[in-house]
Design a protein around this motif. Structure first.
Motif, PDB file in Angstrom:
ATOM      1  N   ASN A 101       0.727  -1.162   0.022  1.00 38.41           N
ATOM      2  CA  ASN A 101       0.306  -0.016  -0.014  1.00 38.41           C
ATOM      3  C   ASN A 101       0.912   1.233   0.045  1.00 38.41           C
ATOM      4  O   ASN A 101       0.370   2.412   0.203  1.00 38.41           O
ATOM      5  N   TYR A 102       2.106   1.109  -0.501  1.00 40.35           N
ATOM      6  CA  TYR A 102       3.130   2.206  -0.431  1.00 40.35           C
ATOM      7  C   TYR A 102       3.646   2.337  -1.796  1.00 40.35           C
ATOM      8  O   TYR A 102       3.857   1.390  -2.527  1.00 40.35           O
ATOM      9  N   SER A 103       3.750   3.417  -2.280  1.00 44.58           N
ATOM     10  CA  SER A 103       4.611   3.752  -3.407  1.00 44.58           C
ATOM     11  C   SER A 103       5.923   4.319  -3.302  1.00 44.58           C
ATOM     12  O   SER A 103       6.017   5.406  -3.016  1.00 44.58           O
ATOM     13  N   TYR A 104       6.597   3.191  -3.326  1.00 41.57           N
ATOM     14  CA  TYR A 104       8.281   3.655  -3.327  1.00 41.57           C
ATOM     15  C   TYR A 104       8.980   4.115  -4.334  1.00 41.57           C
ATOM     16  O   TYR A 104       8.744   3.620  -5.672  1.00 41.57           O
ATOM     17  N   ARG A 105       9.456   5.458  -4.222  1.00 41.03           N
ATOM     18  CA  ARG A 105      10.234   6.077  -5.353  1.00 41.03           C
ATOM     19  C   ARG A 105      11.745   5.765  -5.325  1.00 41.03           C
ATOM     20  O   ARG A 105      12.422   5.829  -4.553  1.00 41.03           O
ATOM     21  N   LYS A 106      12.006   5.241  -6.370  1.00 38.21           N
ATOM     22  CA  LYS A 106      13.377   4.878  -6.883  1.00 38.21           C
ATOM     23  C   LYS A 106      14.506   5.924  -7.016  1.00 38.21           C
ATOM     24  O   LYS A 106      15.652   5.555  -6.915  1.00 38.21           O
ATOM     25  N   SER A 107      13.725   6.784  -7.482  1.00 35.65           N
ATOM     26  CA  SER A 107      14.810   8.274  -7.697  1.00 35.65           C
ATOM     27  C   SER A 107      14.940   9.074  -6.375  1.00 35.65           C
ATOM     28  O   SER A 107      14.229   8.749  -5.603  1.00 35.65           O
ATOM     29  N   LYS A 108      15.981   9.671  -6.441  1.00 34.91           N
ATOM     30  CA  LYS A 108      16.263  10.759  -5.228  1.00 34.91           C
ATOM     31  C   LYS A 108      15.527  11.947  -5.433  1.00 34.91           C
ATOM     32  O   LYS A 108      15.725  12.902  -4.594  1.00 34.91           O
ATOM     33  N   ASP A 109      14.961  12.227  -6.456  1.00 39.58           N
ATOM     34  CA  ASP A 109      14.269  13.566  -6.836  1.00 39.58           C
ATOM     35  C   ASP A 109      13.071  13.769  -5.589  1.00 39.58           C
ATOM     36  O   ASP A 109      12.462  12.803  -5.222  1.00 39.58           O
ATOM     37  N   SER A 110      13.308  14.923  -4.910  1.00 41.84           N
ATOM     38  CA  SER A 110      12.219  14.998  -3.869  1.00 41.84           C
ATOM     39  C   SER A 110      10.953  16.019  -4.100  1.00 41.84           C
ATOM     40  O   SER A 110      10.265  16.139  -3.259  1.00 41.84           O
ATOM     41  N   HIS A 111      10.752  16.404  -5.308  1.00 48.41           N
ATOM     42  CA  HIS A 111       9.335  16.996  -5.686  1.00 48.41           C
ATOM     43  C   HIS A 111       8.263  16.014  -5.488  1.00 48.41           C
ATOM     44  O   HIS A 111       8.361  14.848  -5.723  1.00 48.41           O
ATOM     45  N   THR A 112       7.393  16.655  -4.725  1.00 48.55           N
ATOM     46  CA  THR A 112       6.101  15.575  -4.305  1.00 48.55           C
ATOM     47  C   THR A 112       5.630  15.199  -5.810  1.00 48.55           C
ATOM     48  O   THR A 112       5.109  13.849  -5.630  1.00 48.55           O
ATOM     49  N   VAL A 113       5.430  15.911  -6.869  1.00 48.31           N
ATOM     50  CA  VAL A 113       4.706  15.417  -8.171  1.00 48.31           C
ATOM     51  C   VAL A 113       5.873  15.233  -9.182  1.00 48.31           C
ATOM     52  O   VAL A 113       6.790  15.969  -9.331  1.00 48.31           O
ATOM     53  N   LEU A 114       6.089  13.919  -9.117  1.00 42.22           N
ATOM     54  CA  LEU A 114       7.027  13.566 -10.230  1.00 42.22           C
ATOM     55  C   LEU A 114       6.291  12.133 -10.793  1.00 42.22           C
ATOM     56  O   LEU A 114       6.111  11.245 -10.406  1.00 42.22           O
ATOM     57  N   LEU A 115       5.808  12.506 -12.147  1.00 40.59           N
ATOM     58  CA  LEU A 115       5.115  11.478 -12.975  1.00 40.59           C
ATOM     59  C   LEU A 115       6.041  10.222 -13.460  1.00 40.59           C
ATOM     60  O   LEU A 115       7.203  10.792 -14.194  1.00 40.59           O
TER      61      LEU A 115
END
Length: 190
Positions: free
Chosen positions: A157-171
């Motif tokens: 139930n979590y969306s793990y971001r593999k990128s280090k980008d810290s912007h909330t919206v990153l499509l």
């Protein structure tokens, strides 16, 4: 702007929210419900935020490539103008809409319209995302979907971001995100 419930012509509207992590099937479920409404000869209008162009500019498209035509919008107030004489309104990627979306959904429901909203309930930091908490509070029906954790196979139930980008919206898709369970999200199981 308040709309008298009596103006709804006797029909009772409501708000349904479909939520969960990325890759949980939210858009697929939204499309399924909207297609069923069309089979029932109901007039359906579908909207998505203009920012979401990952698969297609006008269609909402699920990860399994199901698709349905929609109208991309800059803001949620446009929904009130475009959703005239309809039975069902579908809204995808609700977390990307502005702060007026919960009120817009309320207005539509008061008009006697069935409103079906899909969106991420949490961002990549595990925090409530955009207007979703407010929509969940106003919803008459809530469906929480789960993906499968790519690390351990449990429900995710979590969306793990593999990128280090810290912007909330990153499509992005699997190139930037993966579904994880609570343990693998917080423990960083590799």
């Amino acid at each position: 702007m308040f709309i008298e419930p009596s103006l709804a012509g006797g029909r009772r509207g409501w708000i349904e929210v479909i939520c969960g992590s990325m890759f949980s099937g939210k858009t697929e479920e939204l499309i399924r419900r909207l297609k069923r409404a069309r089979i029932a000869n109901l007039k359906v209008e579908i909207f998505k935020p203009m920012i979401d162009t990952r698969y297609d500019v006008q269609h909402i498209v699920s990860h399994d490539e199901s698709r349905i035509i929609s109208t991309p919008l800059e803001n949620s107030q446009q929904i009130l103008l475009l959703a005239q004489e309809v039975d069902v309104v579908g809204i995808d990627e609700a977390q990307f809409f502005d702060g007026e979306l919960p009120e817009v959904c309320d207005q539509l429901a008061l008009r006697g319209i069935r409103v079906i909203v899909a969106g991420l309930d949490m961002d990549f930091l595990g925090k409530p995302f955009g207007q979703m908490p407010f929509l969940l509070a106003k919803a008459d029906y809530i469906t929480k979907l789960h993906a499968i954790c790519v690390k351990c196979g449990n429900i995710a139930n979590y969306s793990y971001r593999k990128s280090k980008d810290s912007h909330t919206v990153l499509l992005g898709e699997t190139d930037l995100y993966e579904p994880r369970c609570r343990h693998c999200y917080y423990e960083g199981v590799e």
